[in-house]
Design a protein around this motif. Sequence first.
Motif, short mmCIF file in Angstrom:
data_model
loop_
_atom_site.label_atom_id
_atom_site.label_comp_id
_atom_site.label_asym_id
_atom_site.label_seq_id
_atom_site.Cartn_x
_atom_site.Cartn_y
_atom_site.Cartn_z
N ASN A 80 1.03 -1.40 0.03
CA ASN A 80 -0.09 -0.16 0.00
C ASN A 80 0.71 1.37 0.05
OD1 ASN A 80 -2.51 -1.50 0.09
ND2 ASN A 80 -2.03 -1.99 2.24
N CYS A 81 2.00 1.28 -0.12
CA CYS A 81 2.86 2.22 -0.74
C CYS A 81 2.42 3.45 -1.49
CB CYS A 81 3.92 2.26 -0.27
SG CYS A 81 5.05 1.93 0.50
N VAL A 82 2.68 4.07 -1.98
CA VAL A 82 2.45 5.14 -3.39
C VAL A 82 3.52 6.53 -3.23
CG1 VAL A 82 0.88 6.90 -3.90
CG2 VAL A 82 -0.18 5.90 -2.85
N LEU A 83 3.43 5.16 -4.59
CA LEU A 83 5.20 6.34 -4.73
C LEU A 83 4.55 7.05 -6.02
CD1 LEU A 83 7.60 2.71 -5.55
CD2 LEU A 83 7.43 3.92 -3.73
N PHE A 84 5.09 8.65 -5.71
CA PHE A 84 4.29 9.69 -6.91
C PHE A 84 5.51 9.62 -8.01
CE2 PHE A 84 1.39 10.35 -3.71
CZ PHE A 84 0.16 10.76 -3.80
N GLU A 85 5.57 10.89 -8.98
CA GLU A 85 6.15 11.63 -9.73
C GLU A 85 7.62 10.81 -9.59
OE1 GLU A 85 3.33 12.40 -9.75
OE2 GLU A 85 2.43 12.07 -11.55
N ASN A 86 8.44 10.03 -10.08
CA ASN A 86 10.53 10.90 -10.45
C ASN A 86 11.06 10.66 -9.67
OD1 ASN A 86 9.66 12.46 -13.06
ND2 ASN A 86 8.85 14.05 -11.36
N LEU A 120 5.99 8.88 -1.01
CA LEU A 120 7.20 9.62 -1.36
C LEU A 120 6.99 10.51 -2.89
CD1 LEU A 120 7.92 6.03 -0.17
CD2 LEU A 120 10.50 6.76 -1.24
N ILE A 121 7.50 10.97 -2.94
CA ILE A 121 7.52 11.95 -4.04
C ILE A 121 8.90 12.83 -4.31
CG2 ILE A 121 6.22 14.25 -3.12
CD1 ILE A 121 5.37 14.39 -5.68
N LEU A 175 7.62 11.35 3.08
CA LEU A 175 8.41 12.00 2.73
C LEU A 175 8.42 13.34 1.44
CD1 LEU A 175 11.28 9.59 0.75
CD2 LEU A 175 10.59 10.69 3.32
N LYS A 176 8.82 14.31 1.99
CA LYS A 176 8.89 15.45 1.29
C LYS A 176 9.18 15.39 -0.14
CE LYS A 176 7.63 18.26 5.04
NZ LYS A 176 8.66 19.91 5.95
N PRO A 177 8.83 16.76 -1.10
CA PRO A 177 9.26 16.54 -2.08
C PRO A 177 11.21 16.41 -1.84
CG PRO A 177 7.21 17.58 -2.84
CD PRO A 177 7.15 17.28 -1.16
N PHE A 178 11.78 16.38 -3.61
CA PHE A 178 13.39 16.56 -3.41
C PHE A 178 14.55 15.49 -1.93
CE2 PHE A 178 11.27 20.08 -5.31
CZ PHE A 178 10.78 18.95 -7.02
N THR A 179 13.62 15.06 -1.16
CA THR A 179 13.97 14.38 0.05
C THR A 179 15.16 13.75 -0.56
OG1 THR A 179 11.76 14.19 1.80
CG2 THR A 179 14.00 13.05 2.10
N SER A 213 16.99 -0.39 -1.05
CA SER A 213 16.39 0.45 0.22
C SER A 213 15.09 -0.75 0.21
CB SER A 213 16.11 1.62 0.26
OG SER A 213 16.90 2.73 -0.51
N HIS A 214 14.40 -0.27 1.53
CA HIS A 214 13.84 -1.09 2.19
C HIS A 214 12.15 0.04 2.71
CE1 HIS A 214 11.41 -4.83 4.37
NE2 HIS A 214 10.39 -3.53 3.94
N ILE A 215 11.02 -0.27 1.27
CA ILE A 215 10.14 0.69 1.88
C ILE A 215 9.03 0.25 2.98
CG2 ILE A 215 8.76 2.34 0.98
CD1 ILE A 215 11.58 3.36 0.60
N GLY A 216 8.74 0.76 4.46
CA GLY A 216 7.47 0.25 4.95
C GLY A 216 6.17 0.52 4.11
N LYS A 217 5.36 0.07 5.20
CA LYS A 217 4.22 -0.17 5.06
C LYS A 217 3.54 1.25 4.25
CE LYS A 217 3.17 -4.50 6.38
NZ LYS A 217 2.37 -5.40 7.44
#
Length: 258
Positions: free
Chosen positions: A211-217, A231-232, A247-251, A223-227
Amino acid sequence: MNEFIISTDILSEFELIHTFDYKIRAIILKPENCFFDADIMGLESIKYVENALQKYEITQVECKRNSVITDVILPYIKDEDYVIVLYANTPLITENTVLDAIDYATTKQLDCCKLFYGVIFKVAALKNQKFENTAQADFLSKEDFFAIFDYNSLSSARDKMKKRIIDKHLKNNVDFLDAQSCYIDFQVVIKSGVKIYANNVIKSNSVIEENCVLFENNVIDNSHIGKNCTLISSFVKNKKLKDNTSLKPFTVYDGEKK
């Protein structure tokens, strides 16, 4: 002309089942200048072939393009019942295809089973150089034996593997909004319910939990991205994100994975 000359042509097709209790050796031929170390979506071409043959003892053999297969492999044969010979520059080969081919050759008790790009020998026939019961495994998938001989075929192999990877994740209920613009390495694990927007790059041994959402770019590397993370336009390398992280943009995270 010896029919077991190593050809530079791309041969043809097949798929999976079980094998009986035979002792089988696998030989991976590495013809000179045949792109077996080329990167295909995160793995070298030869690694895919090794994975497909992982149930068997594998011997890698370097050879010339015009070598005679039987002459090349005989020194590596011991007390096996059968030997399967594949090529290091065929990254689309799968374990299921290998099992299907061996099942066919052993069930039919073939002295020689010709694959689209490769061959299976009964060792007794190979040592005697007497091949009376032979057949071509035409039922197998030709694409699985697609071989890389130049940069054009290398590009095609990458495109085919990319489609396989995307298809695998689609079957696991991953939602791609623009799959063609994304790059995902072969080893990447993406759990069900993930939504992926355009221009995402996911590399190495990364894991994306449910149920993660990976927005653009985004670029996510090892890496391990938790539930339930969001990210954007971020860069995450060697990092473990906790569940429900946004995560905020450009993190940018570039550290040692823990």
